[in-house]
Motif scaffolding. Structure first.
Motif, PDB file in Angstrom:
ATOM      1  N   HIS A   1      53.361  27.306  37.757  1.00 60.94           N
ATOM      2  CA  HIS A   1      52.126  27.258  36.983  1.00 60.94           C
ATOM      3  C   HIS A   1      51.767  25.862  36.498  1.00 60.94           C
ATOM      4  CE1 HIS A   1      50.582  31.450  36.329  1.00 60.94           C
ATOM      5  NE2 HIS A   1      51.674  31.666  37.028  1.00 60.94           N
TER       6      HIS A   1
ATOM      7  N   TYR B   1      47.653  19.525  34.036  1.00 60.80           N
ATOM      8  CA  TYR B   1      48.248  20.118  35.227  1.00 60.80           C
ATOM      9  C   TYR B   1      48.732  19.023  36.179  1.00 60.80           C
ATOM     10  CZ  TYR B   1      45.844  24.419  33.790  1.00 60.80           C
ATOM     11  OH  TYR B   1      45.389  25.519  33.091  1.00 60.80           O
TER      12      TYR B   1
ATOM     13  N   ARG C   1      44.245  28.131  40.888  1.00 69.33           N
ATOM     14  CA  ARG C   1      44.080  29.403  40.204  1.00 69.33           C
ATOM     15  C   ARG C   1      42.761  29.383  39.426  1.00 69.33           C
ATOM     16  NH1 ARG C   1      49.002  27.666  39.239  1.00 69.33           N
ATOM     17  NH2 ARG C   1      48.432  27.035  37.124  1.00 69.33           N
ATOM     18  N   ARG C   2      42.214  30.555  39.195  1.00 69.71           N
ATOM     19  CA  ARG C   2      40.954  30.635  38.468  1.00 69.71           C
ATOM     20  C   ARG C   2      41.064  30.023  37.068  1.00 69.71           C
ATOM     21  NH1 ARG C   2      36.067  32.678  38.614  1.00 69.71           N
ATOM     22  NH2 ARG C   2      36.394  33.536  40.696  1.00 69.71           N
ATOM     23  N   GLU C   3      42.197  30.195  36.418  1.00 66.85           N
ATOM     24  CA  GLU C   3      42.372  29.651  35.072  1.00 66.85           C
ATOM     25  C   GLU C   3      42.212  28.129  35.062  1.00 66.85           C
ATOM     26  OE1 GLU C   3      46.817  28.716  34.006  1.00 66.85           O
ATOM     27  OE2 GLU C   3      46.745  30.770  34.738  1.00 66.85           O
TER      28      GLU C   3
ATOM     29  N   GLU D   1      38.433  27.383  35.454  1.00 68.75           N
ATOM     30  CA  GLU D   1      37.698  27.658  34.214  1.00 68.75           C
ATOM     31  C   GLU D   1      37.942  26.582  33.159  1.00 68.75           C
ATOM     32  OE1 GLU D   1      38.880  31.641  33.244  1.00 68.75           O
ATOM     33  OE2 GLU D   1      37.436  32.546  34.644  1.00 68.75           O
ATOM     34  N   LYS D   2      39.061  25.908  33.247  1.00 70.36           N
ATOM     35  CA  LYS D   2      39.364  24.841  32.304  1.00 70.36           C
ATOM     36  C   LYS D   2      38.764  23.501  32.739  1.00 70.36           C
ATOM     37  CE  LYS D   2      43.301  23.157  29.578  1.00 70.36           C
ATOM     38  NZ  LYS D   2      44.781  23.257  29.388  1.00 70.36           N
TER      39      LYS D   2
ATOM     40  N   GLU E   1      41.003  35.543  42.225  1.00 71.53           N
ATOM     41  CA  GLU E   1      41.893  34.923  41.248  1.00 71.53           C
ATOM     42  C   GLU E   1      42.369  33.563  41.745  1.00 71.53           C
ATOM     43  OE1 GLU E   1      44.090  34.167  37.901  1.00 71.53           O
ATOM     44  OE2 GLU E   1      42.543  35.696  38.237  1.00 71.53           O
TER      45      GLU E   1
END
Length: 303
Positions: free
Chosen positions: A118, A209, A176-178, A181-182, A91
């Protein structure tokens, strides 16, 4: 900081020769200061011919959380790390140079910062040697493999857990993986090395981000064992200049805008230290416009 043991991090590292000066001490330090239950290790061996492959095979037999990818040639930073990213199951994704020495709870503390903030897309740490002064500790030249833990402890804690910056040096970084992936994979057009970290950092910013430096986490960097020889060669200098031009062309709008913003700075005020509070930039889905938010004002640019 406490991290649930069910959290799974993937640590990816590349190696190309330098077994005794980089890879072996890196792995010994990693397993000394890192809870083995928290991570999987993916080592991408970029065509080493100094006994690295045999050493890694033996190391893998001793540790059940290790996977090794052996390449027949040196694919460089971006392509090698992309191989690791494709194999990673965690993750939290950590991309580390193999010339590092670690400190206690470094992994838990980086994960905790990513979990609790986040807005952070990518996170790096403080060190003794890199090309971004905001990641350097004071008196960095006096840090050694023998004294770095004590020196950083004596330096005391920063009041800020992290700072925001638009430049991150990728000797040790995580996301983070999210976010991955983005944002996607690293750009392999940069070849063996250089400017892929600047490029990826800006791509993270374009996706809304922030890029951050953890002020209270220190990793010792052993003076570019991984790329130092290439940097001092004629071919290395040529590649560096080629990548610089490619990076500047790819991010021409952002760099031009940043230059304009900085030209309006008041003496002693660094606007980009406030990145993410007073400034953000995002490309529109059609790829032809940028939306810039500066001091609360939204401005749309066409390219």
């Amino acid at each position: 900081m406490n991290v649930d043991n069910s959290t799974k991090a993937s640590i990816i590292t590349l190696c190309y020769n330098q077994l005794e000066t980089a890879t072996r001490p890196f792995l010994e330090s990693l397993y000394k200061y890192t809870d083995e239950s928290l991570f999987e290790l993916i080592v991408v061996n970029n065509g080493s011919d100094d006994g690295t492959a045999a050493y890694l095979a033996g190391f893998q037999k001793k540790h059940s959380n290790v996977r090794v990818i052996n390449n027949d040639e040196n694919f460089g930073y971006s392509k090698g790390n992309n191989q690791g990213l494709r194999a990673a199951q965690g993750e939290y994704l950590f991309l580390l140079n193999n010339d590092l020495l670690f400190s206690p709870e470094w992994l838990e503390n980086m994960i905790a910062l990513l979990e609790n903030n986040h807005e952070i897309g990518i996170l790096s740490v403080m060190t003794n040697f890199c090309g971004e002064h905001k990641q350097l500790v004071r008196d960095a030249k006096n840090y050694t493999p023998e004294n770095y833990l004590q020196r950083f402890k004596l330096a005391g804690r920063s009041k800020q857990d992290f700072i925001i910056n638009d430049k991150i040096i990728f000797f040790c970084w995580a996301m983070r993986r999210e976010v991955f992936e983005k944002v996607g994979f690293l750009d392999e057009k940069f070849g063996l090395a250089w400017y892929e970290d600047d490029d990826y950092t800006l791509r993270v910013l374009y996706n809304g981000y922030k890029a951050a430096i953890a002020r209270n986490i220190f990793i010792f960097h052993n003076h570019s064992q991984t790329s130092g020889k290439l940097a001092n060669s004629a071919s290395g200098n040529a590649l560096m200049q080629k990548n610089k031009l490619y990076f500047e062309k790819k991010h021409e709008f952002y760099l031009s805008l940043k230059k304009r913003v900085l030209s309006y700075e008041k003496e002693g005020v660094e606007i980009f230290n406030l990145l993410g509070r007073v400034f953000s930039i995002k490309r529109t889905p059609d790829g032809r416009h940028f939306t810039v938010i500066l001091f609360g004002l939204k401005i749309k640019f066409r390219i």
